[in-house]
Design an enzyme around this catalytic site. Structure first.
Site, PDB file in Angstrom:
ATOM      1  N   CYS A  31      35.092  27.254 -44.640  1.00 10.88           N
ATOM      2  CA  CYS A  31      36.512  27.617 -44.620  1.00 10.88           C
ATOM      3  C   CYS A  31      37.402  26.369 -44.739  1.00 10.88           C
ATOM      4  O   CYS A  31      37.483  25.565 -43.808  1.00 10.88           O
ATOM      5  CB  CYS A  31      36.799  28.376 -43.315  1.00 10.88           C
ATOM      6  SG  CYS A  31      38.529  28.649 -42.953  1.00 10.88           S
ATOM      7  N   CYS A  34      40.142  26.033 -42.120  1.00 12.13           N
ATOM      8  CA  CYS A  34      39.537  25.710 -40.817  1.00 12.13           C
ATOM      9  C   CYS A  34      39.300  24.201 -40.710  1.00 12.13           C
ATOM     10  O   CYS A  34      39.592  23.589 -39.683  1.00 12.13           O
ATOM     11  CB  CYS A  34      38.202  26.440 -40.642  1.00 12.13           C
ATOM     12  SG  CYS A  34      38.314  28.234 -40.676  1.00 12.13           S
TER      13      CYS A  34
END
Length: 106
Positions: A31, A34
């Protein structure tokens, strides 16, 4: 204080039974957003040392906990206080925005 990793197996002991508020970051290695907020969370963990604990849960390795909390997208940030969710937010944000959210939540 560095961030702490938690799994489905130890989530209750690390997060729900904490004596201080806990910011939980549900994330995954793949991600991009993230990884983008990771350094800011590390810095905030140091800045708030002793006042909050920052815990990271990898959703690929521990899918049950995020599923039980209704996490549908990552990054998902949840603030726990007294073992209960008091606030949550989805998506990446600048450090200043995360800091404001923490201050409002605890």
């Amino acid at each position: 204080m560095a961030t702490v990793n938690a799994t489905d197996a130890d989530f209750d002991s690390v997060v729900r039974q904490s004596d201080i508020p806990v910011l939980v970051d549900f994330w995954a290695e793949w991600c991009g957003p993230c990884r983008q907020i990771g350094p800011a969370l590390e810095e905030l963990s140091d800045e708030y040392a002793g006042r909050i604990k920052v815990v990271k849960v990898n959703v690929d390795e521990s899918p049950d906990t995020p599923a039980s909390l209704g996490v549908r997208g990552i990054p998902a940030l949840f603030m726990f206080k007294g073992g209960e969710v008091v606030s949550n937010r989805m998506g990446a944000a600048p450090k200043a925005s995360l800091k404001s959210w923490i201050d409002e939540s605890v």
